[in-house]
Write an enzyme that holds these catalytic residues in place. Structure first.
Site, mmCIF file in Angstrom:
data_model
loop_
_atom_site.group_PDB
_atom_site.id
_atom_site.type_symbol
_atom_site.label_atom_id
_atom_site.label_comp_id
_atom_site.label_asym_id
_atom_site.label_seq_id
_atom_site.Cartn_x
_atom_site.Cartn_y
_atom_site.Cartn_z
ATOM 1 N N CYS A 10 -14.794 -5.762 -13.863
ATOM 2 C CA CYS A 10 -14.734 -3.878 -14.255
ATOM 3 C C CYS A 10 -14.656 -4.574 -15.589
ATOM 4 C CB CYS A 10 -13.502 -4.120 -14.065
ATOM 5 S SG CYS A 10 -13.247 -2.609 -14.765
ATOM 6 N N PHE B 30 15.866 2.088 4.267
ATOM 7 C CA PHE B 30 15.350 2.731 2.990
ATOM 8 C C PHE B 30 13.773 3.221 3.490
ATOM 9 C CE2 PHE B 30 17.759 -0.250 1.419
ATOM 10 C CZ PHE B 30 18.215 0.450 0.726
ATOM 11 N N GLU C 274 17.243 7.304 4.546
ATOM 12 C CA GLU C 274 16.366 7.048 3.126
ATOM 13 C C GLU C 274 17.549 8.246 2.643
ATOM 14 O OE1 GLU C 274 14.263 7.909 0.277
ATOM 15 O OE2 GLU C 274 14.024 5.846 1.703
ATOM 16 N N GLN D 201 2.392 3.110 0.859
ATOM 17 C CA GLN D 201 1.842 2.221 -0.362
ATOM 18 C C GLN D 201 0.921 1.850 -0.137
ATOM 19 O OE1 GLN D 201 3.474 -0.378 0.420
ATOM 20 N NE2 GLN D 201 4.993 0.513 1.608
ATOM 21 N N CYS E 254 -8.956 -1.837 -21.253
ATOM 22 C CA CYS E 254 -7.638 -1.380 -20.237
ATOM 23 C C CYS E 254 -6.464 -1.797 -20.071
ATOM 24 C CB CYS E 254 -8.393 -0.670 -18.642
ATOM 25 S SG CYS E 254 -7.098 -0.196 -17.776
ATOM 26 N N ASP F 8 13.614 -2.378 3.600
ATOM 27 C CA ASP F 8 12.886 -1.937 2.392
ATOM 28 C C ASP F 8 12.755 -1.371 0.798
ATOM 29 O OD1 ASP F 8 9.673 -1.908 0.944
ATOM 30 O OD2 ASP F 8 9.852 -0.153 2.381
ATOM 31 N N CYS G 245 -14.175 2.671 -12.984
ATOM 32 C CA CYS G 245 -12.805 1.838 -12.309
ATOM 33 C C CYS G 245 -13.083 0.800 -11.181
ATOM 34 C CB CYS G 245 -11.873 2.099 -12.194
ATOM 35 S SG CYS G 245 -10.048 1.043 -11.749
ATOM 36 N N CYS H 220 9.224 -5.592 -2.690
ATOM 37 C CA CYS H 220 8.012 -5.887 -3.958
ATOM 38 C C CYS H 220 8.570 -6.316 -4.915
ATOM 39 C CB CYS H 220 8.114 -4.375 -4.183
ATOM 40 S SG CYS H 220 9.563 -3.350 -4.287
ATOM 41 N N CYS I 200 -4.941 -3.268 -15.295
ATOM 42 C CA CYS I 200 -5.087 -4.612 -14.153
ATOM 43 C C CYS I 200 -4.539 -5.620 -15.113
ATOM 44 C CB CYS I 200 -6.237 -4.766 -13.957
ATOM 45 S SG CYS I 200 -7.141 -4.125 -12.392
#
Length: 410
Positions: A58, A268, A288, A241, A64, A336, A141, A362, A67
């Site tokens: 990129c 969750f 949730e 997601q 930027c 999750d 991008c 995550c 990333c």
């Protein structure tokens, strides 16, 4: 100027030399120089590049902050992310089968938050520069779906209509079945004239929905997402997601783990990312903490044919985890949680001795902590599927399979 040898990458993707000294966008094995400010190296110059260093795909990468790892080869990043999970597990005395990573392709991010600032001549739209309030424009991008880049001129108009010159807007843009779904925070208070102008903008630009500081201003079409057979309309700014490919990889791992279970608790659960596809084969109880999300999930189930029963419950699982007697009837549980993990709920799962657990995470560190609790209580960590849906970032996701191998109850 003193030189430094980069030894490893840290959790944020920075290279780390002895000291420690942190140098952004460097790789292990590289010799670098720069100006040292405390523990951070600036104006970094690569003297001896790594064999894994590549030309960033990129053109915005240098400035930027969206990333962190475009200077590294895809193979290096894939191996590093798998190793990150392995190191987190090893710190807890655990090891298991780490399956090859599944990486989302370029231009696949379907949801992103753009920074938008009003200027004298119009507006700036993009991502913040690295560790900076400066907004870097990103017209080419390589991370976002083309549909999301199409929101840039709309964001510029939003800034002119409702941003102050002092504060940047945060505009969460999501690609949906009805078109672009925008949720804006940080704008001027919503009064009659502003609401009218924003509603006109929605009509003129064909947005599916526009929300302003949590209040839906206008909705032309339902901004739907598809979970299995079901179609869901998530709340404005609701969790989703990041890529369809990443979601599919996580779902495949969850399905493999729960197998033929007939009663599943999805904890969750969000808007039903896993609950609704799993309901094609099993009865599901979805829990949730956000009532708007559970309402969206329940509404979708009621209007979808061919699904088994799905019940929903709004409950803060950090403060009020499901207890063993509530878990007793389930053959499998899907977890999750957010980055903090699920230590309170895991403690109750241990007591309940649920036979099968599919854990989606995550955060490898909190996952490893919870995995240690489960394995100490008689669970086997069968395998971990590492998933990279935040391509070129330091972010790592995973799905893991646990089965109860021996009972620890008296």
């Amino acid at each position: 100027m003193e030189s430094y040898q980069i030894e490893r990458l840290g959790h944020q993707g920075d290279g780390i030399a002895a000291g420690p000294v942190f140098a952004a966008r460097t790789l292990p094995g590289e010799t670098v120089t720069g100006s040292l400010d405390g523990t951070r190296l600036s104006e970094v110059r690569i003297e001896t590049p790594s064999e894994h260093r590549v030309q960033p795909p990129c053109r915005h990468y240098k400035s930027c902050g969206g990333c962190q790892l475009q200077h590294a080869s895809d193979d290096f990043v894939a191996e590093w992310k798998v190793q990150t999970v392995g190191i987190a597990l090893s710190a807890q005395g655990l090891e298991t089968d780490l399956r090859p990573i599944k990486t989302s392709p370029a231009r696949s991010r379907r949801r992103a938050t753009l920074a938008v600032r009003r200027t004298k001549k119009g507006a700036l739209v993009g991502f913040h520069g690295r560790a900076s309030d400066t907004i870097i424009e990103i017209p080419e991008c390589q991370l976002l779906m083309p549909e999301l880049l199409g929101a840039i001129p709309i964001c510029e108009r939003l800034a002119v209509l409702g941003a102050s010159r002092k504060t940047a807007l945060a505009v969460t843009v999501t690609a949906s079945g009805g078109g672009l779904d925008l949720s804006v925070t940080g704008g001027k208070p919503l009064d009659g004239p502003l609401e009218s102008a924003l509603a006109q903008l929605v009509e003129q630009t064909g947005l599916a929905r526009l929300a302003w500081d949590g209040e839906v201003v206008a909705m032309r079409q339902a901004p739907t997402q598809v979970f299995g057979k079901a179609t869901v309309t998530p709340p404005a700014g609701g969790f989703l997601q990041a890529t369809r490919e990443g979601e599919a990889a996580l779902l495949d791992a969850v399905r493999e783990t729960v197998g033929s279970a007939r009663r599943i608790a999805d904890l969750f659960a969000g808007c039903g990312t896993f609950s609704l596809p799993l309901a094609e084969q099993a009865q599901v109880h979805a829990v949730e903490g956000d009532a708007v999300m559970t309402d969206a999930l329940d509404r979708s189930w009621r209007f979808t044919e061919g699904l088994k029963k799905v019940t929903t419950e709004t409950r803060d699982l950090f403060r009020r985890p499901l207890l063993p007697d509530e878990l007793a009837s389930f053959e499998a549980v899907v977890l999750d949680p957010p980055r903090a993990g699920a230590d309170a709920q895991v403690a109750e799962l241990v007591q309940a001795q649920v036979p099968v657990i599919a854990y989606v995470s995550c955060n490898p560190v909190t996952f490893a902590r919870d995995a240690k609790t489960l394995t100490d209580a008689g669970y086997c960590l069968n395998w971990v599927q590492v998933v990279d849906q935040f391509r070129w970032s330091a972010h790592v996701e995973l799905a893991a399979s646990f089965t109860l191998t021996h009972m620890t109850k008296d």
